[in-house]
Scaffold this motif. Structure first.
Motif, PDB file in Angstrom:
ATOM      1  N   GLU A  91      -9.966  74.077  37.061  1.00 16.26           N
ATOM      2  CA  GLU A  91     -10.357  73.457  35.794  1.00 16.26           C
ATOM      3  C   GLU A  91     -11.094  72.130  35.991  1.00 16.26           C
ATOM      4  O   GLU A  91     -11.804  71.678  35.095  1.00 16.26           O
ATOM      5  CB  GLU A  91      -9.137  73.235  34.900  1.00 16.26           C
ATOM      6  CG  GLU A  91      -8.215  72.140  35.366  1.00 16.26           C
ATOM      7  CD  GLU A  91      -6.990  71.981  34.468  1.00 16.26           C
ATOM      8  OE1 GLU A  91      -6.527  70.842  34.358  1.00 16.26           O
ATOM      9  OE2 GLU A  91      -6.529  72.976  33.901  1.00 16.26           O
ATOM     10  N   ILE A  92     -10.959  71.502  37.150  1.00 10.43           N
ATOM     11  CA  ILE A  92     -11.685  70.265  37.426  1.00 10.43           C
ATOM     12  C   ILE A  92     -13.139  70.623  37.704  1.00 10.43           C
ATOM     13  O   ILE A  92     -13.442  71.306  38.685  1.00 10.43           O
ATOM     14  CB  ILE A  92     -11.070  69.493  38.604  1.00 10.43           C
ATOM     15  CG1 ILE A  92      -9.682  68.966  38.224  1.00 10.43           C
ATOM     16  CG2 ILE A  92     -11.984  68.344  39.033  1.00 10.43           C
ATOM     17  CD1 ILE A  92      -8.969  68.217  39.329  1.00 10.43           C
ATOM     18  N   ASP A  94      -6.894  71.810  44.424  1.00 10.76           N
ATOM     19  CA  ASP A  94      -8.239  71.702  43.861  1.00 10.76           C
ATOM     20  C   ASP A  94      -8.261  72.635  42.657  1.00 10.76           C
ATOM     21  O   ASP A  94      -8.788  73.736  42.722  1.00 10.76           O
ATOM     22  CB  ASP A  94      -9.307  72.087  44.876  1.00 10.76           C
ATOM     23  CG  ASP A  94     -10.723  71.930  44.326  1.00 10.76           C
ATOM     24  OD1 ASP A  94     -10.888  71.538  43.151  1.00 10.76           O
ATOM     25  OD2 ASP A  94     -11.675  72.214  45.075  1.00 10.76           O
ATOM     26  N   GLY A 107     -14.002  72.893  31.674  1.00 11.46           N
ATOM     27  CA  GLY A 107     -13.337  73.497  32.817  1.00 11.46           C
ATOM     28  C   GLY A 107     -12.238  74.478  32.456  1.00 11.46           C
ATOM     29  O   GLY A 107     -11.728  75.194  33.324  1.00 11.46           O
ATOM     30  N   ARG A 114      -7.589  64.365  32.132  1.00  8.27           N
ATOM     31  CA  ARG A 114      -7.882  65.796  32.024  1.00  8.27           C
ATOM     32  C   ARG A 114      -9.188  66.020  31.271  1.00  8.27           C
ATOM     33  O   ARG A 114      -9.993  66.877  31.651  1.00  8.27           O
ATOM     34  CB  ARG A 114      -6.733  66.530  31.329  1.00  8.27           C
ATOM     35  CG  ARG A 114      -6.911  68.033  31.391  1.00  8.27           C
ATOM     36  CD  ARG A 114      -5.659  68.758  30.974  1.00  8.27           C
ATOM     37  NE  ARG A 114      -5.766  70.158  31.312  1.00  8.27           N
ATOM     38  CZ  ARG A 114      -5.349  71.144  30.537  1.00  8.27           C
ATOM     39  NH1 ARG A 114      -4.721  70.867  29.407  1.00  8.27           N
ATOM     40  NH2 ARG A 114      -5.490  72.388  30.907  1.00  8.27           N
ATOM     41  N   ASN A 152     -11.982  65.042  33.793  1.00  3.28           N
ATOM     42  CA  ASN A 152     -12.113  65.965  34.920  1.00  3.28           C
ATOM     43  C   ASN A 152     -12.528  67.374  34.511  1.00  3.28           C
ATOM     44  O   ASN A 152     -13.139  68.089  35.302  1.00  3.28           O
ATOM     45  CB  ASN A 152     -10.826  66.001  35.735  1.00  3.28           C
ATOM     46  CG  ASN A 152     -10.644  64.737  36.539  1.00  3.28           C
ATOM     47  OD1 ASN A 152     -11.607  64.067  36.886  1.00  3.28           O
ATOM     48  ND2 ASN A 152      -9.401  64.398  36.837  1.00  3.28           N
ATOM     49  N   THR A 153     -12.202  67.767  33.287  1.00  2.00           N
ATOM     50  CA  THR A 153     -12.626  69.081  32.795  1.00  2.00           C
ATOM     51  C   THR A 153     -13.934  68.982  32.020  1.00  2.00           C
ATOM     52  O   THR A 153     -14.397  69.980  31.461  1.00  2.00           O
ATOM     53  CB  THR A 153     -11.549  69.725  31.901  1.00  2.00           C
ATOM     54  OG1 THR A 153     -11.335  68.889  30.759  1.00  2.00           O
ATOM     55  CG2 THR A 153     -10.259  69.973  32.660  1.00  2.00           C
ATOM     56  N   GLY A 160     -16.109  60.567  39.035  1.00  2.33           N
ATOM     57  CA  GLY A 160     -15.424  61.739  39.589  1.00  2.33           C
ATOM     58  C   GLY A 160     -14.502  61.391  40.741  1.00  2.33           C
ATOM     59  O   GLY A 160     -13.360  61.854  40.793  1.00  2.33           O
ATOM     60  N   ASP A 201     -16.769  67.462  39.414  1.00  3.93           N
ATOM     61  CA  ASP A 201     -17.433  67.562  40.708  1.00  3.93           C
ATOM     62  C   ASP A 201     -18.657  68.470  40.634  1.00  3.93           C
ATOM     63  O   ASP A 201     -19.671  68.213  41.275  1.00  3.93           O
ATOM     64  CB  ASP A 201     -16.457  68.029  41.794  1.00  3.93           C
ATOM     65  CG  ASP A 201     -15.703  69.305  41.429  1.00  3.93           C
ATOM     66  OD1 ASP A 201     -15.449  69.552  40.223  1.00  3.93           O
ATOM     67  OD2 ASP A 201     -15.334  70.052  42.350  1.00  3.93           O
ATOM     68  N   GLN A 242      -5.924  61.781  39.088  1.00  4.87           N
ATOM     69  CA  GLN A 242      -5.198  62.958  38.606  1.00  4.87           C
ATOM     70  C   GLN A 242      -4.424  63.648  39.719  1.00  4.87           C
ATOM     71  O   GLN A 242      -3.280  64.041  39.524  1.00  4.87           O
ATOM     72  CB  GLN A 242      -6.142  63.963  37.949  1.00  4.87           C
ATOM     73  CG  GLN A 242      -5.413  65.198  37.410  1.00  4.87           C
ATOM     74  CD  GLN A 242      -6.330  66.148  36.662  1.00  4.87           C
ATOM     75  OE1 GLN A 242      -7.356  65.755  36.131  1.00  4.87           O
ATOM     76  NE2 GLN A 242      -5.942  67.414  36.617  1.00  4.87           N
ATOM     77  N   SER A 268     -11.523  59.550  39.016  1.00  5.84           N
ATOM     78  CA  SER A 268     -10.671  60.333  38.114  1.00  5.84           C
ATOM     79  C   SER A 268      -9.949  61.472  38.826  1.00  5.84           C
ATOM     80  O   SER A 268      -8.797  61.769  38.503  1.00  5.84           O
ATOM     81  CB  SER A 268     -11.484  60.862  36.926  1.00  5.84           C
ATOM     82  OG  SER A 268     -12.486  61.748  37.355  1.00  5.84           O
ATOM     83  N   ILE A 269     -10.594  62.090  39.785  1.00 10.39           N
ATOM     84  CA  ILE A 269      -9.929  63.165  40.525  1.00 10.39           C
ATOM     85  C   ILE A 269      -8.793  62.591  41.361  1.00 10.39           C
ATOM     86  O   ILE A 269      -7.693  63.140  41.389  1.00 10.39           O
ATOM     87  CB  ILE A 269     -10.931  63.953  41.391  1.00 10.39           C
ATOM     88  CG1 ILE A 269     -11.869  64.764  40.482  1.00 10.39           C
ATOM     89  CG2 ILE A 269     -10.206  64.865  42.377  1.00 10.39           C
ATOM     90  CD1 ILE A 269     -13.023  65.424  41.216  1.00 10.39           C
TER      91      ILE A 269
END
Length: 168
Positions: A70-71, A67, A12, A3, A6-7, A53, A74, A60, A56-57
Motif C-alpha cells: 500500500e505504500i 515493504d 495505494g 498512512r 505513504n499511500t 518519502g 516511493d 511509519q 514518512s516511510i
C-alpha cells in the motif's frame, strides 16, 4: 497522517497492483505539473516528494523490514525521476510535454512503462536496494528504477528519431 502520505491519498489501497496505480497517478500528476508549471517545478516537486518519502516511510515502518504494497509514495518519487528525462528533453528545446499532445505523449507513456518494467523486474541496483529490507530500501529501489527507466526512455526516443524520422 502518515498512512495518507505513504499511500498518496489512499491510492495505494486500490487493488489489484497498487504500485501500478501509484505510478499511474504519479505520471499524470507529474505530467500536469510539467505542463502547467514547467520543468523546474517538476524537478523541485521530485526532490520534495523524495525527501518526504524517506521521512514518512521511516516514520511509519521504523526498524521493520516490511515493504507494504500500500505504500506508493516511493512509486511517485521513482516515476517522477523517470519523467524528468523526457521533460528535460522538451525543456532544453524550449518546449513543454503538454504543448502538442499528439506528439508528446510517447515520452510520459514510455517513462511510465519503462518505470513499471524496472520496478517489477528489479535488475541490478534496483534489486540490491530492494533486498536491503529497510525503510531506505523501500525508496531506493524505486529511485534506481526511475533512473534506469529515464535513461531507457531517452534511448528509445533517440532510436525513434533516428529510425523513423532520420533525425537527431
Amino acid at each position: 497522517m502518515l498512512r495518507a502520505i505513504n499511500t498518496v491519498g489512499y491510492v495505494g489501497l486500490l487493488r489489484p497492483a497498487p504500485g501500478t496505480w501509484g505510478s499511474l497517478v504519479a505520471v499524470l500528476l507529474g505530467w500536469a505539473i510539467e505542463h502547467w508549471l514547467g520543468f523546474l517545478p517538476l524537478l523541485v516537486a521530485t526532490l520534495a516528494v523524495t525527501a518526504l518519502g524517506f521521512w514518512s516511510i521511516r516514520a511509519q515502518l521504523g526498524d521493520s523490514s516490511d515493504d507494504p504494497s500500500e505504500i506508493v509514495i516511493d512509486e511517485v518519487a521513482g516515476q517522477w525521476v523517470a519523467l524528468l528525462f523526457p521533460a528535460f528533453g522538451f525543456w532544453s528545446r524550449g518546449l513543454s510535454m503538454g504543448v502538442d499532445l499528439h506528439m508528446v505523449w510517447p515520452g510520459p507513456v514510455a517513462a511510465f512503462i519503462c518505470f513499471r518494467l524496472f520496478d517489477i523486474w528489479k535488475p541490478w541496483l534496483v534489486g540490491r536496494a530492494d533486498r536491503r529490507h529497510d525503510a531506505a530500501g523501500v525508496m531506493l529501489d524505486d529511485l534506481w528504477a526511475g533512473l534506469f527507466a529515464g535513461l531507457l526512455t531517452i534511448v528509445l526516443a533517440a532510436l525513434y528519431h533516428i529510425v523513423f524520422l532520420g533525425l537527431i
